[in-house]
Motif scaffolding. Structure first.
Motif, short mmCIF file in Angstrom:
data_model
loop_
_atom_site.label_atom_id
_atom_site.label_comp_id
_atom_site.label_asym_id
_atom_site.label_seq_id
_atom_site.Cartn_x
_atom_site.Cartn_y
_atom_site.Cartn_z
N ASP B 149 31.47 37.95 34.64
CA ASP B 149 31.99 37.14 33.53
C ASP B 149 32.87 36.03 34.10
O ASP B 149 33.92 36.30 34.69
CB ASP B 149 32.78 38.01 32.55
N SER B 152 36.78 35.91 32.68
CA SER B 152 37.75 36.90 33.16
C SER B 152 37.68 37.07 34.68
O SER B 152 38.63 37.55 35.29
CB SER B 152 37.50 38.26 32.50
N GLY B 153 36.56 36.70 35.29
CA GLY B 153 36.39 36.89 36.73
C GLY B 153 36.04 38.32 37.11
O GLY B 153 36.24 38.72 38.26
N THR B 261 38.19 39.61 40.19
CA THR B 261 38.19 38.71 41.34
C THR B 261 39.08 37.50 41.10
O THR B 261 39.17 37.01 39.98
CB THR B 261 36.75 38.21 41.63
#
Lengths: 524, 524
Positions: B149, B152-153, B261
């Protein structure tokens, strides 16, 4: 705009409004009378004089408050601060050493006396007060800082230290606690850990699972688990401390903690933006996360309804010229005011140019920072004035976060329980609004009913949890399960997960003496 | 100085030198022959044709490599990359789905077939290869990214994805994995999680206990624990995934992971300083942590001996004009090159003015950044050329970190095993040096012997662990316990902690089929 030597002063301005003890103003019904599905587990022993006498030998006169015949004097420990949950414990124990906690639990485990651990008693889900007559073990007198290393920033303290007092201790050293929440003036670090408190700046400083380096925990049989490491890296065996973080006092009692603290930022900035859609809120977040990368410390959002009610209640002027469907609060923590302002200014300019922000303001001084935060922080209190709020603290994957509010609104409207125009004055639900921590995917969904009633309960639960489940969300983002949500955990966790949790509970607390009736469905 | 769109290119330059498979160049003795205290547990079943036939029904021909009579063709799975540990498994299974892993474990658990999980097989403590004839379960074919995503990472992937490949997947999205280590070109994310890998930038991006949002794990009885949440906040029950992070495959096999991440930084800077004493190294760290607050991404140190050996081996010129007792490498990750350079320039100026740094250089381009990192990164390899290195990866509270090197040096010298002047050519120990991650309190203590011998082993162990214990350090900061340190865990963990760990092991793996002989002392 201001240069702050410390953000603590700021925090004091804006954060201490929410926790007003309310139990003295009305008679709180007993939890066991309100929730009739709860039955006292008959296998627990009832307190007797001999037990009290034994406790006195452990904690002395100063460490015990008890009355077998009249529990009214223990009201402040028996009832929660919201006045929603109340037990009838006859005894509060206040040990002042880990050894005393150990001796208490050893005795209670042998005698099968149920125990509820209690920190600052600031929880929102009924986790820190007894349901029936459980003995209350308060961490009030475990309140010493044990050590602090100014190079690594690691603080080791007793579990009963109040979060704000730890901040005060750290401030002259240039450090601050990695978490920040409304209850900071009362909550204990042990309670923060036991409930895995999140708060306003998790986005920046991470969760307690990452910042806690060690714990000292007393297991239900009195064993002291000495895992009070101050090391950032330690790969020697299972990371047992993690089990206790967020276990809400059901596996052991945290008596000491070692926490990695960040430096106090030298510059703090706050901006407020008006945004057209939730789609755009996400785009703003993506851009801001990229351009403010290392200085972003909070990214909050409010929908128009939350915003309006906060403004109205607070009598604060709208910091923007008009109203917009969504509002975004951006905060930065950095080490150089000029750099931070340049970055933030550039980001805001780009967002306005691209039309992602329709309007925006950058706080010019500490007062303005305080005012903008106040709007966000006053929402929970302001909503109380509209009727009876039903508050849901949920996590939802970001792309669908606001969908939850829309779906709840439209389904309640479809069934005639809610009229968004406000014309149908018979509708049971007056308001549905959402705000929260976009950076953490944490939505505070507030539903305001005309008044509390079993019918409203029936309308909302498990309906809300079903919606959350649809999006693989969590029915409790940061408040925990406690008594309130113990029976709904299956909406966020599979039967396999729940079964494995129950087996861990049974392993560490075979007599089930710690914080019973809560957290997990009982196994027998 | 450079503006990098991505630090990945840089990482490739400097990080891929360490993992050179060495087992093909010599005959590796079997672990069971080298460590004669190890005995095969007779309660484990031995593999038969019928087992292989059953495995084939689960994984198909493509998923099994087996030979009951000749294990030589399985050498690359039986031996570790250092050529230190070797087992004699007759069967490697390569399932390509979580369901297949589940069916394999269910069968092995029923039959009491011991299993060793294996990722990239890049471990340093013998944890990922069999000791005797355990079945090897490789995650090689579990290598798909499941979702990402961009807002959001959060990335969700199979456990067998290679760390560097995940970085390559994330790079066009503007994100990177939160951990970075030398073995990135071979190691699996599942193995990183199972060993709680730390790496170079834990200081900035935190530990896997904080950045992992969810795990999918197959328990020894085949149960699939579906905890693959993508939520940053989720307080619904015990955080079970934490038990598996760092459990080295002894509690379950990780098949999928959800990781938060960070964004790829837009600017990267590196400086090297010469410092007079360890006392000053700490002062430099304190100042740098305060002034570079949000952009600091690594703070490494080397003592003069580590530095010299790396320079000599690499033929790199000394980036500073003279030699100094200690060297400090500072790296920044930020979003604005001008800001970062201004901050870093000011810090360096202050450190030089105050005399805390005696000399310093700021890399002017990517090549210079690469060269400075190379000196730090080449130490492990360079040391191999001096003799037989005994490597200890320990955590020590910062104030005492370098004391450990001094104490080890002086005690070895007192006993005549080491001559710091180098004149006594009979001394068994040629070199004692220290370097590592100051930011994480992680010391790499390297002791170089003339040659490997039982006598050297006897001199160093448990002596080193006793010194570490004196300072409440950890005998394994990031490498884990594996086979190598299983019998020394008591130097970092109390009997109570070990006993509790054993009870957790017994709860989840009652037949003890997962990764036996390692990690914890056996309970029977």
């Amino acid at each position: 705009m201001i240069k702050l030597n410390s953000i603590l002063k700021l925090n004091k301005l804006v954060n201490n409004t929410t926790l007003i003890k309310s139990y003295s103003s009305k008679v709180i019904p007993l939890t066991k009378d309100r929730y009739t599905y709860l039955q006292r587990n008959p296998s627990y022993k009832s307190l007797e004089d001999s037990d009290l006498a034994h406790f006195k030998t452990i904690v002395g006169e100063a460490g015990i408050q008890a009355n077998l015949n009249d529990v009214s004097e223990l009201e402040s420990h028996n009832a929660d601060w919201m006045g929603v949950y109340k037990g009838s414990s006859q005894c509060v124990l206040k040990p002042n050493s880990t050894q005393q906690v150990s001796e208490i639990l050893k005795y209670c485990n042998e005698k099968k006396l149920a125990v509820v651990p209690q920190g600052g008693n600031t929880g929102l889900v009924g986790g820190s007060v007894p349901v029936f007559d459980e003995v209350i073990l308060s961490t009030n007198r475990l309140n010493k800082v044990r050590s602090f290393d100014n190079v690594s920033g690691v603080i080791v303290s007793d579990a009963g230290c109040i979060l704000e007092q730890l901040n005060q201790y750290l401030e002259p050293e240039g450090y601050m606690m990695p978490l920040d929440l409304g209850a900071k003036g009362s909550c204990h670090i042990g309670g923060n850990l036991a409930t895995n408190a999140g708060g306003l700046r998790l986005l920046r400083y991470g969760s307690l699972h990452g910042t806690t380096l060690g714990l000292e925990v007393v297991l239900p049989d009195g064993t002291i688990l000495d895992n009070l490491s101050t090391l950032r890296k330690d790969n020697t065996g299972y990371d047992l401390k993690q089990l206790f973080i967020g276990s809400e006092g059901t596996l052991g009692i945290i008596t000491g903690a070692s926490v990695l603290t960040p430096k106090i930022p030298k510059s703090v900035n706050v901006a407020l933006l008006g945004v057209n859609s939730y789609e755009d809120v996400q785009k703003v977040f993506r851009n801001v996360r990229s351009d403010l990368l290392e200085i972003l410390s909070a990214f909050e959002f409010m929908d128009i309804d939350s915003f309006k009610v906060a403004l109205k209640h607070s009598n604060l002027p709208n910091p923007l010229s008009e109203t917009y469907p969504f509002y975004v609060l951006i905060e930065t923590h950095g080490s150089n005011m000029d750099h931070d302002q340049e970055k933030l200014g550039l980001v805001l300019e780009n967002l306005l140019t691209e039309g992602l922000a329709l309007d925006g303001t950058l706080a010019q001084d500490q007062t303005q920072i305080g005012k903008i935060w106040s709007i966000r922080e006053l929402i929970p209190e302001a909503i109380q004035h509209l009727g009876k709020p039903y508050k849901y603290d949920v996590s939802i994957p970001l792309p669908d976060l606001y969908n939850v509010v829309q779906i709840v609104k439209s389904k309640l409207a479809d069934k005639g329980h809610y009229d968004p125009t406000g014309k149908n004055t018979d509708a049971l639900i007056r308001e549905v609004c959402g705000y929260g921590h976009i950076g953490d995917g944490n939505l505070h969904l507030n539903i305001v009913a005309k008044e509390a009633s079993p019918k409203v309960n029936e309308i909302l639960e498990p309906f809300i949890f079903e919606v959350v489940q649809t999006f693989q969300g969590s029915i409790s983002a940061e408040h925990g399960l406690g008594l309130q949500k113990a029976k709904f955990i299956q909406y966020s966790k599979s039967p396999t997960m729940i079964k494995t949790m129950q087996s861990v509970k049974k392993l560490l607390d075979p007599n089930n003496i710690l914080n019973p009736y809560k957290y997990l469905p009982a196994t027998n």
